[in-house]
Design an enzyme around this catalytic site. Structure first.
Site, PDB file in Angstrom:
ATOM      1  N   GLY A 240       0.666  -1.231   0.158  1.00 26.28           N
ATOM      2  CA  GLY A 240      -0.029   0.030   0.033  1.00 26.28           C
ATOM      3  C   GLY A 240       0.757   1.426  -0.078  1.00 26.28           C
ATOM      4  O   GLY A 240       0.166   2.216  -0.400  1.00 26.28           O
ATOM      5  N   GLU A 274       3.932  -6.627   1.901  1.00 26.31           N
ATOM      6  CA  GLU A 274       3.587  -7.118   0.451  1.00 26.31           C
ATOM      7  C   GLU A 274       3.505  -5.698  -0.345  1.00 26.31           C
ATOM      8  O   GLU A 274       2.614  -5.404  -1.024  1.00 26.31           O
ATOM      9  CB  GLU A 274       2.087  -7.653   0.531  1.00 26.31           C
ATOM     10  CG  GLU A 274       1.931  -8.692   1.722  1.00 26.31           C
ATOM     11  CD  GLU A 274       0.449  -9.213   1.778  1.00 26.31           C
ATOM     12  OE1 GLU A 274      -0.549  -8.536   1.105  1.00 26.31           O
ATOM     13  OE2 GLU A 274       0.252 -10.237   2.271  1.00 26.31           O
ATOM     14  N   GLY A 276       3.909  -3.570  -3.794  1.00 25.70           N
ATOM     15  CA  GLY A 276       3.764  -3.927  -4.984  1.00 25.70           C
ATOM     16  C   GLY A 276       4.275  -2.737  -5.816  1.00 25.70           C
ATOM     17  O   GLY A 276       5.429  -2.479  -6.422  1.00 25.70           O
ATOM     18  N   ARG A 277       3.606  -1.509  -5.554  1.00 30.11           N
ATOM     19  CA  ARG A 277       3.787  -0.329  -6.516  1.00 30.11           C
ATOM     20  C   ARG A 277       4.758   0.295  -6.034  1.00 30.11           C
ATOM     21  O   ARG A 277       5.440   0.854  -6.782  1.00 30.11           O
ATOM     22  CB  ARG A 277       2.392   0.755  -6.159  1.00 30.11           C
ATOM     23  CG  ARG A 277       2.521   1.969  -6.979  1.00 30.11           C
ATOM     24  CD  ARG A 277       1.373   2.658  -6.544  1.00 30.11           C
ATOM     25  NE  ARG A 277       0.113   2.374  -6.026  1.00 30.11           N
ATOM     26  CZ  ARG A 277      -0.855   2.259  -7.102  1.00 30.11           C
ATOM     27  NH1 ARG A 277      -0.902   2.842  -7.903  1.00 30.11           N
ATOM     28  NH2 ARG A 277      -2.012   1.761  -6.429  1.00 30.11           N
ATOM     29  N   TYR A 317      -9.156   5.014 -13.166  1.00 26.89           N
ATOM     30  CA  TYR A 317      -9.257   5.754 -12.042  1.00 26.89           C
ATOM     31  C   TYR A 317      -8.820   7.300 -12.075  1.00 26.89           C
ATOM     32  O   TYR A 317      -8.783   7.998 -11.140  1.00 26.89           O
ATOM     33  CB  TYR A 317      -7.764   5.436 -10.930  1.00 26.89           C
ATOM     34  CG  TYR A 317      -7.807   3.861 -10.905  1.00 26.89           C
ATOM     35  CD1 TYR A 317      -8.722   3.095 -10.313  1.00 26.89           C
ATOM     36  CD2 TYR A 317      -6.617   3.257 -11.443  1.00 26.89           C
ATOM     37  CE1 TYR A 317      -8.434   1.737 -10.025  1.00 26.89           C
ATOM     38  CE2 TYR A 317      -6.539   2.038 -11.245  1.00 26.89           C
ATOM     39  CZ  TYR A 317      -7.405   1.146 -10.858  1.00 26.89           C
ATOM     40  OH  TYR A 317      -7.188  -0.382 -10.637  1.00 26.89           O
ATOM     41  N   CYS A 343     -12.070   2.615 -29.263  1.00 25.77           N
ATOM     42  CA  CYS A 343     -13.355   3.243 -29.538  1.00 25.77           C
ATOM     43  C   CYS A 343     -14.249   3.520 -28.404  1.00 25.77           C
ATOM     44  O   CYS A 343     -15.237   2.980 -28.243  1.00 25.77           O
ATOM     45  CB  CYS A 343     -14.254   2.374 -30.575  1.00 25.77           C
ATOM     46  SG  CYS A 343     -13.184   2.281 -32.220  1.00 25.77           S
TER      47      CYS A 343
HETATM   48  N1  LLP Z   1      -1.525  -7.070  -0.544  1.00 26.65           N
HETATM   49  C1  LLP Z   1      -2.845  -7.026  -0.979  1.00 26.65           C
HETATM   50  C2  LLP Z   1      -3.323  -8.143  -0.234  1.00 26.65           C
HETATM   51  C3  LLP Z   1      -3.405  -6.304  -1.946  1.00 26.65           C
HETATM   52  O1  LLP Z   1      -4.647  -6.305  -2.410  1.00 26.65           O
HETATM   53  C4  LLP Z   1      -2.456  -5.441  -2.765  1.00 26.65           C
HETATM   54  C5  LLP Z   1      -2.750  -4.555  -3.738  1.00 26.65           C
HETATM   55  C6  LLP Z   1      -1.073  -5.293  -2.391  1.00 26.65           C
HETATM   56  C7  LLP Z   1      -0.620  -6.199  -1.454  1.00 26.65           C
HETATM   57  C8  LLP Z   1      -0.112  -4.242  -3.041  1.00 26.65           C
HETATM   58  O2  LLP Z   1      -0.302  -3.195  -3.033  1.00 26.65           O
HETATM   59  P1  LLP Z   1       0.564  -2.096  -3.293  1.00 26.65           P
HETATM   60  O3  LLP Z   1       1.735  -1.920  -2.477  1.00 26.65           O
HETATM   61  O4  LLP Z   1       0.753  -2.097  -4.678  1.00 26.65           O
HETATM   62  O5  LLP Z   1      -0.135  -0.799  -3.093  1.00 26.65           O
HETATM   63  N2  LLP Z   1      -4.971  -1.379  -9.935  1.00 26.65           N
HETATM   64  C9  LLP Z   1      -4.780  -0.482  -8.645  1.00 26.65           C
HETATM   65  C10 LLP Z   1      -4.205  -1.098  -7.408  1.00 26.65           C
HETATM   66  C11 LLP Z   1      -4.954  -2.142  -6.793  1.00 26.65           C
HETATM   67  C12 LLP Z   1      -4.244  -2.535  -5.540  1.00 26.65           C
HETATM   68  C13 LLP Z   1      -4.936  -3.921  -5.351  1.00 26.65           C
HETATM   69  N3  LLP Z   1      -4.245  -4.741  -4.050  1.00 26.65           N
HETATM   70  C14 LLP Z   1      -3.903   0.661  -9.397  1.00 26.65           C
HETATM   71  O6  LLP Z   1      -3.577   0.758 -10.537  1.00 26.65           O
HETATM   72  O7  LLP Z   1      -3.646   1.623  -8.678  1.00 26.65           O
END
Ligand code: LLP
Length: 421
Positions: A240, A274, A276-277, A317, A343
């Site tokens: 997150g 966890e 990701g981004r 978004y 389109c």
């Molecule tokens: N753990 C769980 C259980 C999650 O659902 C997620 C992301 C993460 C970790 C990783 O979160 P991060 O560190 O990446 O914020 N498609 C959207 C983002 C959706 C996130 C879904 N869950 C976007 O493009 O902004």
């Protein structure tokens, strides 16, 4: 910080010119920087080096196996949400004992696949899932380690589509009900073992406070569980942490770590994260070529060969992604919408954006596209998905071939007995 920089007015990924990559692969193409991925990953591992922890990169952010391989080689774990993500992680060389399985809709087949591969734990999101996990483990004569994902009802102050820790969201179980489930499992479900608590409240958070608020609630639950004699070893704080797309100023992982380490002092748990981004987002760009310039009645449009099927975030978004010229020749500026060829009026990469005026054939880079870029791409409008490239020092590797037209119909079948080629 990332390694997409200009050298003599040409955009480079590490030591490789973007123009050179585009010449080889064509466009649109996603370009990632290996060094940036490593740097961002290391920012987490070093920030938490003083406490027991496990970094489980969230596969959904960017699931190319070469990206996963990068973290697997560093000894990292993975956060997965499907059998497909587990398959990818294993293919990339992941250690299954460092994999956590999240998500509200795990099917019995997926649970079985993960159990057979001996993952670290399941983050369970509902009472029915807990029973399904127990039943599947029983059938396979295995013990399944689990955490319950707690919904702490904390506002992460981010886009509503990526908020997950509010009561109204489908995720997790509220703390009082979670407590009941743990106790029920302990007394009645003999094939599952409680080992952790999990809490992920949303994505692209730019403040630390919501994480700490959520932590306060999970800590309470932790102490109640221990009071009941449950041996909780893992505290999974989810992902997150946000990144800078435009003017956001999210905390650096080290600041986030300081606050988390302080708030978890003496708990005697292994912390799981966890991200990701925060790792992949600014480690990738989407390179696209201008097809046409069009002056509408009210607006200028730069029509490019990437579209919402390649990068859905702006359409979905309203997200901001900076757009840079690959060759920065100091052209005069225009205000334009940068759009794809799909389109739909919602097909745009940027709206009312001031950019150096490009001309057809010019390359442009859509920045901060390493997370939730390719992984959310589709074949909408029957557009083959883009190629992916990993820049690595002065070299680059094609880590996914551009899809061919024949890939579009792979698996499809004409109806027998009717005419067709
Ligand atoms: N753990 C769980 C259980 C999650 O659902 C997620 C992301 C993460 C970790 C990783 O979160 P991060 O560190 O990446 O914020 N498609 C959207 C983002 C959706 C996130 C879904 N869950 C976007 O493009 O902004």
């Amino acid at each position: 910080m990332h390694f997409f920089t200009y050298k003599n007015k040409n955009l480079f990924a590490e030591g490789v010119s973007i123009e050179k990559i585009a010449k080889k692969t064509g466009t649109p193409v996603y370009v990632y920087s290996h060094k940036t991925l490593m740097r961002h990953y290391a920012a987490f591992t070093s920030a938490f080096k003083t406490v027991p922890h496990l970094i489980c990169y969230s596969v959904k952010a960017n699931s190319n196996i070469a990206v996963l391989q990068t973290f697997a080689q560093e000894g990292g774990g993975f956060d997965i949400v499907s059998a497909g993500e587990l398959y990818r992680a294993l293919k990339a060389g992941a250690d299954a004992r460092k994999i956590v399985f999240s998500g509200v809709g795990k099917t019995t087949d997926e649970i079985e696949y993960a159990l057979k591969n001996k993952i670290l734990m399941f983050s369970v999101e509902s009472p029915q899932e807990l029973r399904a996990l127990d039943a599947t483990a029983k059938r396979l004569k295995k013990k399944a380690a689990f955490a319950i994902r707690v919904n702490p009802d904390v506002d992460p102050q981010t886009h509503p589509y990526i908020s997950t820790g509010l009561k109204k969201n489908k995720f997790g179980i509220e703390p009082v009900a979670a407590m009941k489930e743990y106790v029920y499992a302990k007394n009645n479900l003999k094939n599952i073992v409680p080992v952790g608590i999990d809490c992920h409240i949303g994505s692209q958070l730019t403040k630390i406070e919501p994480f700490i608020d959520a932590l306060a609630k999970t800590k309470k639950l932790l102490s109640s569980l221990r009071g009941q004699g449950l041996d909780i070893k893992y505290l999974d704080m989810g992902g997150g942490l946000g990144i800078t797309y435009d003017t956001e100023e999210p905390p650096h992982p080290s600041r986030y770590a300081e606050a988390v380490i302080e708030a978890t002092k003496g708990l005697g748990v292994t912390l799981i994260f966890e991200p990701g981004r925060a790792i992949a987002g600014n480690a990738g760009i989407l390179v696209t070529r201008v097809v046409y310039m069009k002056q509408g009645a009210e607006k200028n449009f730069v029509i490019v060969d990437a579209a919402m099927n390649d990068l859905a975030r702006p359409s979905l978004y309203g997200s901001y992604h900076a757009i840079r010229p690959v060759k920065d020749i100091g052209a005069s500026e225009i205000t334009a919408d940068v759009v794809g060829g799909i389109c739909e009026s919602g097909d745009f990469l940027a709206k009312d954006r001031i950019i150096p005026k490009p001309k057809p054939g010019d390359l442009m880079a859509v920045m901060s596209a390493g997370a939730y870029g390719f992984s959310m791409s589709s074949n909408y409008n029957s557009r083959p998905r883009a190629a992916e490239v990993m820049a690595d020092g002065n070299r680059f590797h094609v880590i996914r071939e551009r899809e061919k037209l024949s890939d579009l119909v792979r698996g499809e079948k004409l109806i027998k007995g009717r005419k067709g080629k």
